[in-house]
Design an enzyme around this catalytic site. Structure first.
Site, PDB file in Angstrom:
ATOM      1  N   HIS A  35       0.842  -1.202   0.000  1.00  0.00           N
ATOM      2  CA  HIS A  35       0.000   0.000   0.000  1.00  0.00           C
ATOM      3  C   HIS A  35       0.878   1.253   0.000  1.00  0.00           C
ATOM      4  O   HIS A  35       1.740   1.407   0.870  1.00  0.00           O
ATOM      5  CB  HIS A  35      -0.884  -0.035   1.256  1.00  0.00           C
ATOM      6  N   HIS A  92      -0.215  11.161  -1.981  1.00  0.00           N
ATOM      7  CA  HIS A  92      -1.537  10.785  -1.475  1.00  0.00           C
ATOM      8  C   HIS A  92      -2.373  11.983  -1.033  1.00  0.00           C
ATOM      9  O   HIS A  92      -3.532  12.137  -1.433  1.00  0.00           O
ATOM     10  CB  HIS A  92      -1.411   9.805  -0.303  1.00  0.00           C
TER      11      HIS A  92
HETATM   12  O1  G3P Z   1      -6.322   1.815  -3.240  1.00  0.00           O
HETATM   13  C1  G3P Z   1      -6.562   1.417  -1.936  1.00  0.00           C
HETATM   14  C2  G3P Z   1      -6.311   2.537  -0.958  1.00  0.00           C
HETATM   15  O2  G3P Z   1      -5.080   3.129  -1.259  1.00  0.00           O
HETATM   16  C3  G3P Z   1      -7.386   3.582  -0.957  1.00  0.00           C
HETATM   17  O3  G3P Z   1      -7.259   4.495   0.068  1.00  0.00           O
HETATM   18  O4  G3P Z   1      -6.638   6.670   1.026  1.00  0.00           O
HETATM   19  O5  G3P Z   1      -4.988   4.808   1.038  1.00  0.00           O
HETATM   20  O6  G3P Z   1      -5.560   5.962  -1.076  1.00  0.00           O
HETATM   21  P1  G3P Z   1      -6.060   5.528   0.265  1.00  0.00           P
HETATM   22 MG    MG Z   2      -4.404   4.801  -2.490  1.00  0.00          MG
END
Ligand code: G3P
Ligand code: MG
Length: 249
Positions: free
Chosen positions: A6, A48
């Protein structure tokens, strides 16, 4: 079940950086997820948050800074001294490196209020078209996702060869109609939103279901037993079950 790092591998290295990609590779992962946005001058940058403060030594909104300005930022010291002077990567350099390392990439198009949805899609498509024509990256190494259905709709028109997934926090009642309309192959949802019955229904309808953000091995094991295709994790969790044993029983 695939373990997808992630934001690279957010527990091991600063998120959405080349060091995160290298950490994912070192941990033996074959997939990473990244977030992309546009700089003021339309460069596709990994990041992000809407604002720079949490993950760099800059401040203000990312979209109000040029790439020349963003390039100067330290995107690593906030995480640890070890990553001092880490730079924000461009999508093109990140994907080139990922393919050298044989890592597949889920590109999440991150859109905040007032962002130009179509413009981000156009710029991402142009970056990818250039990489494809140079033979540096293949469409089968990539997956798009977004919480913004309009982005998936634009991508379907602009670069249909890259598969798409609809991102949701809660699973909407009309999930199947949305997936069909957007030509998506998968639904990506918060792991807390997935019930066994819903997982079975999505798989039965012919779609993949993947879950974010799963950092506990016990939850990863449960999700694998429900037939979840991929989980997004900040940690290099272990693959819970071999592929042939997956699926609701
Ligand atoms: O793509 C899965 C996840 O990354 C979505 O949430 O806020 O971590 O981008 P976020
Ligand atoms: Mg994400």
């Amino acid at each position: 079940m695939i373990i997808c790092g992630h934001r690279g591998l957010a527990n091991k290295a600063p998120e959405n950086t080349l060091s995160g990609l290298i950490a994912a590779h070192a941990a033996g992962l074959s997939w990473v997820e990244i977030d992309v946005q546009l700089s003021q001058d339309q460069e596709v940058v990994l990041f992000h948050d809407q604002r720079l403060g949490r993950c760099t030594d800059g401040s203000g909104a990312l979209r109000q800074h040029t790439w020349a300005e963003l390039q100067q930022l330290d995107a690593g010291s906030w995480f640890s001294e070890q990553f001092k002077n880490e730079r924000l990567p461009l999508l093109s350099e990140y994907l080139t490196k990922a393919c050298e390392l044989n890592i597949q990439v889920n590109i999440e198009l991150k859109l905040y209020p007032k962002d130009d949805i179509r413009q981000l899609c156009v710029q991402v498509s142009q970056v990818l078209a250039a990489l494809f024509s140079q033979g540096k990256v293949g469409a089968n190494q990539l997956l798009f996702s977004s919480f913004e259905p309009a982005a998936l709709c634009h991508l379907q028109q602009l670069i249909p060869e890259v598969p798409r997934a609809l991102l949701v926090e809660q699973i909407p009642k009309d999930w199947q109609a949305q997936l069909q309309q957007l030509g998506c192959e998968a639904l990506h949802c918060a792991h807390t939103a997935l019930t066994p019955a819903r997982a079975a229904a999505i798989i039965e309808a012919g779609y993949r279901v993947s879950c974010y953000t799963v950092n506990k091995q016990s939850r990863a094991d449960q999700l694998a037993s429900l037939g979840v295709h991929m989980i997004f994790s900040d940690k290099p969790l272990k693959v819970a079950l071999p592929c042939e044993q997956q699926g609701p029983s």
